[in-house]
Design an enzyme around this catalytic site. Structure first.
Site, PDB file in Angstrom:
ATOM      1  N   GLU A 163     -34.945   9.028  15.293  1.00  0.00           N
ATOM      2  CA  GLU A 163     -35.289  10.234  16.036  1.00  0.00           C
ATOM      3  C   GLU A 163     -34.119  10.800  16.855  1.00  0.00           C
ATOM      4  OE1 GLU A 163     -38.904   9.742  18.269  1.00  0.00           O
ATOM      5  OE2 GLU A 163     -40.082   9.322  16.479  1.00  0.00           O
ATOM      6  N   GLU A 353     -42.869   5.969  10.999  1.00  0.00           N
ATOM      7  CA  GLU A 353     -43.750   5.805  12.163  1.00  0.00           C
ATOM      8  C   GLU A 353     -44.911   6.777  12.071  1.00  0.00           C
ATOM      9  OE1 GLU A 353     -42.053   5.990  16.140  1.00  0.00           O
ATOM     10  OE2 GLU A 353     -40.253   4.943  15.448  1.00  0.00           O
TER      11      GLU A 353
END
Ligand code: FCB
Length: 459
Positions: A163, A353
């Site tokens: 991320e 995720e």
């Protein structure tokens, strides 16, 4: 035959969120140690000093993986555990710890996926400018080479960076994450330096191990304009640029989105690109990791209510929501996957995720009956099946998270785990969702769609 029968089933964690033992065996401080130690940053002043004790005792983590019957486990290695400091020396204790985990996983037939950067930058690098300094990318590449050399015989699958949007914009603009800077031009620089570091790391891993499979994990938001007015559409485009396209488009095409200069300012963008060759960011990948959490409807507003994107208001999200107010919106998951597939249909997608934060607790019988998480799992697996039915090449699914963790600025209050962690003792207990995920995996593997009633009692 179920549409998910051949998915690789996994779950994920990250080093700072589960390991604890922050000053043991030569680990040096990371920016999260520093950030958490400073009052006002984390709920109740929690820190990752103890977390789920996975450094002191990795057995419950490994047992949880085995109990669930996972094919694969995604976790991160801590840079500040593997490298001793500015001298760049390898820390044998850190190497030994991760080798032990990897060996145990292999013995149990679980394929490890190693994230190299999950936000825990060594503090000594932050002291030299952190991700705003291109030298950090050079240091990252050296660390990646060490990880490949020391662990590469036990790892095939690598994720360079987790991320980069959050590390850049929450770390350097909203100030919600370490290092807590609040400056848009620094955030943009941090984003681009991380993307540059990613491209370099892919090349380093390929040079080190010809059979390595390499990707990165990016969080993509499913966004939509609140109306079709030109102002709302422009606000939506700005949010999509900052949260999605700056990362997705650049990594896949080697070009910045054409509206980046307009939004950030041509001069600011040029300065942020100093020393960076954007084309080299788009090193071909073996897979792309997608983390899906967010769906938002966007309206134009001044000053707006978003801590990162200027001039946008994210509308209040109706139920169902996570405990921290994130929309539960499975249709957005299908859309995000389809969007990536439309850009590069042949690139395998791994959902690295997906999960929901809840205020989990043990009931008077000592159980955690997280029925909202069970519903979330079923709805998102259905959305995943929809994406596959549309031809999207999703190969793996990692539920976030295997266990409750130190959840960044929320500390220990907000829980995402399939396993409940009693933090004072380090004891793990499967939640109802763990039972459910385990049965889903077994029934999907068997090729049936049968999934147990989410409201049934758990063992
Ligand atoms: C993601 C992070 C992960 C975890 C989940 C809830 O943004 O990658 O570490 O905190 O959110």
């Amino acid at each position: 035959m179920s549409l998910l029968a051949d998915i690789r089933w996994g779950s994920a964690t990250a080093a700072y969120q589960i390991e604890g033992a922050v000053d043991c065996d030569g680990r040096t401080p990371s920016i999260w140690d520093t950030f958490a130690a400073s009052p006002g940053h984390i709920t109740r002043g929690d820190t990752g000093a103890t977390a789920a004790r996975a450094y002191a005792n990795p057995a419950p983590v490994l047992d949880a993986i085995e109990w669930l019957g996972l094919d694969t486990y995604r976790f991160s290695v801590a840079w500040c555990r593997l490298v001793t400091g500015p001298d760049g020396a390898t820390n044998p204790a850190g190497v030994a710890y991760y080798r032990r985990i990897l060996q145990r996983l292999r013995e149990r037939g679980v394929n490890p996926v190693v994230t190299l950067y999950h936000w825990d930058l060594p503090q000594w690098l932050q002291d030299r400018g952190g991700w705003a300094n291109l030298d950090t990318a050079r240091a990252f590449v050296e660390f990646v080479a060490i990880a490949a050399r020391e662990l590469g015989d036990l790892v095939q699958d690598w994720i360079t960076i987790n991320e980069p949007f959050c590390a850049a914009f929450h770390g350097h603009l909203s100030g919600l994450h370490a290092p807590g800077v609040r400056d848009e031009s620094v955030a943009l620089r941090a984003a681009l330096v991380q993307l540059h570091a990613h491209g370099e790391a892919v090349r380093t891993l390929r040079a080190a191990a010809i059979s390595a499979r390499v990707g990165l994990a990016m969080n993509l938001s499913d966004l939509e304009p609140a109306t079709d007015s030109s102002a709302d559409i422009a606000a939506f485009e700005a949010a999509d640029l900052v949260e999605n396209r700056l990362f997705l488009h650049t990594v896949l095409t080697g070009e910045l989105p054409s509206d980046a200069g307009g939004y950030f300012g041509d001069g600011v963008l040029a300065a942020a690109l100093d020393g960076i060759d954007v084309a080299r960011i788009a090193e071909p990948l073996d897979f792309i990791g997608i983390n899906y959490y967010e769906h938002n409807r966007i309206r134009a507003a001044k000053p707006g209510n978003d801590p990162i994107v200027r001039g946008v208001e994210k509308l209040f999200v109706p139920e169902p929501r996570s405990a921290n107010g994130v929309a539960v919106h499975p249709a957005g998951f299908t859309r995000v996957l389809k969007r990536v597939a439309d850009l590069q249909p042949d690139l395998p997608i791994w959902v690295t995720e997906n999960g929901i934060g809840l205020w989990d607790y043990l009931d008077p019988e000592g159980r955690c009956r997280d029925i909202e998480r069970i519903a979330f799992i079923d709805q998102h697996l259905e959305a995943l099946a929809d994406a596959r039915a549309q031809g999207v090449r999703v190969e793996a699914y990692y539920f976030w998270a295997l266990t409750d963790t130190f959840e960044w600025s929320y500390g220990y209050q907000l829980r995402y785990g399939l396993f409940y962690v009693d933090f004072p003792t380090g004891h793990f207990l499967p939640k109802a969702s763990a039972d459910h995920y385990r049965s889903r995996i077994a029934s999907e593997r068997a090729g049936t769609d049968a999934s147990p009633d989410p409201h049934q009692e758990t063992a």
